[in-house]
Write a protein that holds these residues in place. Structure first.
Motif, mmCIF file in Angstrom:
data_model
loop_
_atom_site.group_PDB
_atom_site.id
_atom_site.type_symbol
_atom_site.label_atom_id
_atom_site.label_comp_id
_atom_site.label_asym_id
_atom_site.label_seq_id
_atom_site.Cartn_x
_atom_site.Cartn_y
_atom_site.Cartn_z
ATOM 1 N N ARG A 183 5.350 -6.532 5.319
ATOM 2 C CA ARG A 183 4.872 -7.166 4.077
ATOM 3 C C ARG A 183 4.379 -8.593 4.365
ATOM 4 O O ARG A 183 3.386 -9.059 3.815
ATOM 5 C CB ARG A 183 6.011 -7.170 3.049
ATOM 6 C CG ARG A 183 5.803 -7.982 1.788
ATOM 7 C CD ARG A 183 4.794 -7.398 0.839
ATOM 8 N NE ARG A 183 3.441 -7.860 1.029
ATOM 9 C CZ ARG A 183 2.426 -7.550 0.219
ATOM 10 N NH1 ARG A 183 2.614 -6.777 -0.838
ATOM 11 N NH2 ARG A 183 1.219 -8.000 0.452
ATOM 12 N N PHE A 215 -2.083 -6.258 1.633
ATOM 13 C CA PHE A 215 -1.823 -5.198 0.654
ATOM 14 C C PHE A 215 -0.764 -4.273 1.234
ATOM 15 O O PHE A 215 -0.842 -3.894 2.394
ATOM 16 C CB PHE A 215 -3.129 -4.423 0.424
ATOM 17 C CG PHE A 215 -3.054 -3.403 -0.678
ATOM 18 C CD1 PHE A 215 -3.503 -3.715 -1.959
ATOM 19 C CD2 PHE A 215 -2.557 -2.125 -0.447
ATOM 20 C CE1 PHE A 215 -3.449 -2.771 -2.981
ATOM 21 C CE2 PHE A 215 -2.494 -1.188 -1.473
ATOM 22 C CZ PHE A 215 -2.953 -1.513 -2.737
ATOM 23 N N THR A 266 5.830 -3.711 -2.956
ATOM 24 C CA THR A 266 4.577 -2.946 -2.913
ATOM 25 C C THR A 266 3.504 -3.405 -3.895
ATOM 26 O O THR A 266 3.789 -3.930 -4.968
ATOM 27 C CB THR A 266 4.836 -1.448 -3.217
ATOM 28 O OG1 THR A 266 5.446 -1.376 -4.497
ATOM 29 C CG2 THR A 266 5.725 -0.809 -2.208
ATOM 30 N N ASP A 267 2.250 -3.148 -3.492
ATOM 31 C CA ASP A 267 1.102 -3.337 -4.377
ATOM 32 C C ASP A 267 0.638 -1.990 -4.913
ATOM 33 O O ASP A 267 -0.090 -1.931 -5.889
ATOM 34 C CB ASP A 267 -0.038 -4.015 -3.616
ATOM 35 C CG ASP A 267 0.334 -5.431 -3.219
ATOM 36 O OD1 ASP A 267 0.711 -6.199 -4.115
ATOM 37 O OD2 ASP A 267 0.288 -5.756 -2.021
ATOM 38 N N PRO A 275 6.136 -7.756 -10.082
ATOM 39 C CA PRO A 275 5.070 -7.530 -9.095
ATOM 40 C C PRO A 275 5.097 -8.598 -8.001
ATOM 41 O O PRO A 275 5.380 -9.764 -8.268
ATOM 42 C CB PRO A 275 3.777 -7.622 -9.922
ATOM 43 C CG PRO A 275 4.143 -8.251 -11.192
ATOM 44 C CD PRO A 275 5.613 -8.111 -11.397
ATOM 45 N N THR A 289 2.538 -9.452 -6.102
ATOM 46 C CA THR A 289 1.292 -10.211 -6.024
ATOM 47 C C THR A 289 0.926 -10.718 -7.411
ATOM 48 O O THR A 289 0.766 -9.917 -8.341
ATOM 49 C CB THR A 289 0.162 -9.307 -5.480
ATOM 50 O OG1 THR A 289 0.590 -8.747 -4.247
ATOM 51 C CG2 THR A 289 -1.116 -10.094 -5.271
ATOM 52 N N TRP A 336 -1.416 -9.011 -10.273
ATOM 53 C CA TRP A 336 -1.718 -7.628 -9.898
ATOM 54 C C TRP A 336 -0.607 -6.708 -10.384
ATOM 55 O O TRP A 336 0.570 -6.970 -10.125
ATOM 56 C CB TRP A 336 -1.869 -7.508 -8.378
ATOM 57 C CG TRP A 336 -2.112 -6.098 -7.907
ATOM 58 C CD1 TRP A 336 -1.194 -5.257 -7.336
ATOM 59 C CD2 TRP A 336 -3.335 -5.363 -7.961
ATOM 60 N NE1 TRP A 336 -1.771 -4.056 -7.038
ATOM 61 C CE2 TRP A 336 -3.097 -4.091 -7.405
ATOM 62 C CE3 TRP A 336 -4.627 -5.655 -8.426
ATOM 63 C CZ2 TRP A 336 -4.091 -3.114 -7.308
ATOM 64 C CZ3 TRP A 336 -5.608 -4.680 -8.318
ATOM 65 C CH2 TRP A 336 -5.336 -3.433 -7.760
ATOM 66 N N VAL A 358 1.310 -3.217 -10.061
ATOM 67 C CA VAL A 358 1.479 -2.187 -9.037
ATOM 68 C C VAL A 358 0.738 -0.917 -9.453
ATOM 69 O O VAL A 358 0.909 -0.429 -10.572
ATOM 70 C CB VAL A 358 2.977 -1.863 -8.834
ATOM 71 C CG1 VAL A 358 3.163 -0.807 -7.756
ATOM 72 C CG2 VAL A 358 3.730 -3.117 -8.478
ATOM 73 N N PHE A 363 -8.242 -4.798 -5.533
ATOM 74 C CA PHE A 363 -7.190 -5.778 -5.241
ATOM 75 C C PHE A 363 -7.786 -6.953 -4.471
ATOM 76 O O PHE A 363 -7.545 -8.120 -4.798
ATOM 77 C CB PHE A 363 -6.101 -5.096 -4.407
ATOM 78 C CG PHE A 363 -5.022 -6.015 -3.904
ATOM 79 C CD1 PHE A 363 -3.857 -6.215 -4.623
ATOM 80 C CD2 PHE A 363 -5.163 -6.676 -2.677
ATOM 81 C CE1 PHE A 363 -2.861 -7.060 -4.149
ATOM 82 C CE2 PHE A 363 -4.184 -7.520 -2.200
ATOM 83 C CZ PHE A 363 -3.024 -7.710 -2.939
ATOM 84 N N THR A 399 -7.862 -10.653 -6.023
ATOM 85 C CA THR A 399 -7.018 -11.701 -5.437
ATOM 86 C C THR A 399 -7.862 -12.754 -4.725
ATOM 87 O O THR A 399 -7.464 -13.911 -4.654
ATOM 88 C CB THR A 399 -5.961 -11.121 -4.472
ATOM 89 O OG1 THR A 399 -6.626 -10.306 -3.504
ATOM 90 C CG2 THR A 399 -4.906 -10.320 -5.189
ATOM 91 N N ARG A 437 -1.737 -16.392 -0.070
ATOM 92 C CA ARG A 437 -0.738 -15.557 0.594
ATOM 93 C C ARG A 437 -0.864 -15.681 2.114
ATOM 94 O O ARG A 437 0.132 -15.811 2.813
ATOM 95 C CB ARG A 437 -0.884 -14.100 0.168
ATOM 96 C CG ARG A 437 -0.087 -13.166 1.071
ATOM 97 C CD ARG A 437 -0.111 -11.735 0.625
ATOM 98 N NE ARG A 437 0.868 -11.490 -0.414
ATOM 99 C CZ ARG A 437 0.741 -10.580 -1.369
ATOM 100 N NH1 ARG A 437 -0.340 -9.843 -1.424
ATOM 101 N NH2 ARG A 437 1.689 -10.394 -2.260
#
Ligand SMILES: Nc1nc2c(ncn2[C@@H]2O[C@H](COP(=O)(O)OP(=O)(O)OP(=O)(O)O)[C@@H](O)[C@H]2O)c(=O)[nH]1
Ligand SMILES: [Mg+2]
Length: 364
Positions: free
Chosen positions: A201, A206, A230-231, A262, A264, A267, A269, A292, A296, A305
């Protein structure tokens, strides 16, 4: 769907780097399978070879990065430094799932589809169990047959052995080499056991969880912690008799999705089904990844990130390096054992022992 601003992929034969190597009219210096193992290749040659996406040079560069010998480590770091400006221009996708979830089958279908669309796909595997079983590498060779044959694909099995910290560094650095070689989709696969999901991760943009419908208990086999990394969640093997149940599982997860935070910002999931075997749901998954990436990137979360990951990686590396140096000092061993004995006999407190040991260490 917004179009993302990813630089256009240029076939390697048309790239400036490749052209400059053949300008003098001689044949390209990087033939298909040069006998490079026979001699000591310079860092400059490796840089050129990697930039031209010569697989033999890329494989040689990865071997250098995986080596524990100090002279190889120095050379590998020089190489990485020179290649750094050519890195980062990819989408990095992490995939996890329990053994048998269908990761290899999925990557075969997904990677092949991307190669056919002109993307260059590198697949790196982190498999904490492979050193014990040695089974999955052999299995993957047969399960990724079509992908391996693609000229735009590069599949590298997990580096064998070593602590997770070493695997972490080698995978990150291999990822950079692949990017410098022009791979624009990097897939990092890990088996959903142990601590490797968190590690993956922290190195990808992603993160996908590939899962199955559970018998009775739908959450069986899924560690809650993974859901929060998770995304996207894909329920695989949504085919034949299993299809209805897979759709039910997907709608259950969708209802539950609001419970977990989430990972992110901005976003939600994405939860869906697929059949890696039949190649269904694969195009849709790629659309999700592209969406995504577009979202992002425009919100700045993507870049943020990556910077955070770099920062975290720096501190993790410092900690690991310090620990390694401390414990590998031969002079320290006797002191550590003496302290251990004193603590077990109730003659010393742990805090005093640590202070003493660090004083010894700093004086070395
Ligand atoms: N019916 C069906 N079977 C699938 C599907 N995807 C994978 N399989 C089968 O499930 C088994 C395991 O698939 P793999 O791709 O090896 O699973 P994996 O997650 O890579 O497993 P490990 O490498 O052991 O972690 C194989 O027999 C596949 O043929 C699918 O979409 N539908
Ligand atoms: Mg596998």
């Amino acid at each position: 769907m917004k179009e993302e601003k990813r630089p256009e992929w240029v076939p390697i034969e048309q790239s400036e780097a490749f052209a400059s190597t053949i300008m003098d009219g001689t044949k390209p210096p990087f033939p298909e399978n040069p006998p490079i193992k026979k001699r000591n290749i310079s860092v400059e040659e490796l840089v050129q070879g990697v930039k031209c996406n010569d697989r033999a040079f890329l494989a040689q560069a990865i071997t250098l990065i995986e080596s524990n010998a100090q002279k190889h480590k120095d050379k590998a770091q020089q190489l990485l430094k020179l290649l750094l400006p050519d890195t980062g221009k990819s989408i990095r996708i992490g995939i996890t799932g329990v053994p048998g979830a269908g990761k290899s089958t999925f990557i075969e279908a997904f990677g092949t589809m991307l190669c056919e669309q002109g993307y260059k796909v590198a697949v790196l595997a982190i498999d904490p169990s492979s050193t014990l079983t040695r089974g999955s590498i052999l299995g993957d060779k047969t399960r990724m047959e079509r992908l391996i044959q693609q000229k735009n694909a590069f599949v590298r099995p997990s580096p064998s052995g070593g602590a997770l910290g070493g695997v972490n560094r080698r995978t990150r650095e291999t990822m950079l080499l692949c990017e410098a070689a022009g791979y624009n989709v990097i897939i990092v696969e890990t088996v959903g056991v142990g601590q490797s999901e968190g590690m993956v991760r922290d190195m990808v943009d992603f993160f996908l969880l590939l899962t199955l419908t559970g018998a009775g208990d739908e959450l069986q086999g899924i560690k809650r912690g993974i859901l929060e990394l998770t995304d996207a969640i894909l329920i695989n093997k949504a085919d034949g008799e299993n299809k209805v149940q897979a759709l039910q599982t997907a709608s259950l997860y969708t209802r539950m999705a609001h419970v977990f935070q989430p990972i992110t910002d901005g976003w939600t999931v994405n939860i869906s089904t697929c059949s890696a075997l039949l190649g269904e749901g694969i195009t849709e998954f790629w659309q999700t990844v592209r969406m995504f990436e577009a979202e992002t990137k425009s919100s700045g979360v993507f870049e943020q990130r990556r910077l955070q990951q770099q920062k975290k990686w720096l501190y993790t590396s410092i900690r690991e390096e310090l620990e390694q140096r401390f414990f590998s000092q031969p002079e320290m061993r006797a002191h550590i054992f003496a302290c251990e004995r004193d603590i077990l006999q109730g003659k010393k407190t742990v805090t005093t022992a640590v202070a003493e040991l660090l004083t010894y260490y700093e004086a070395l």
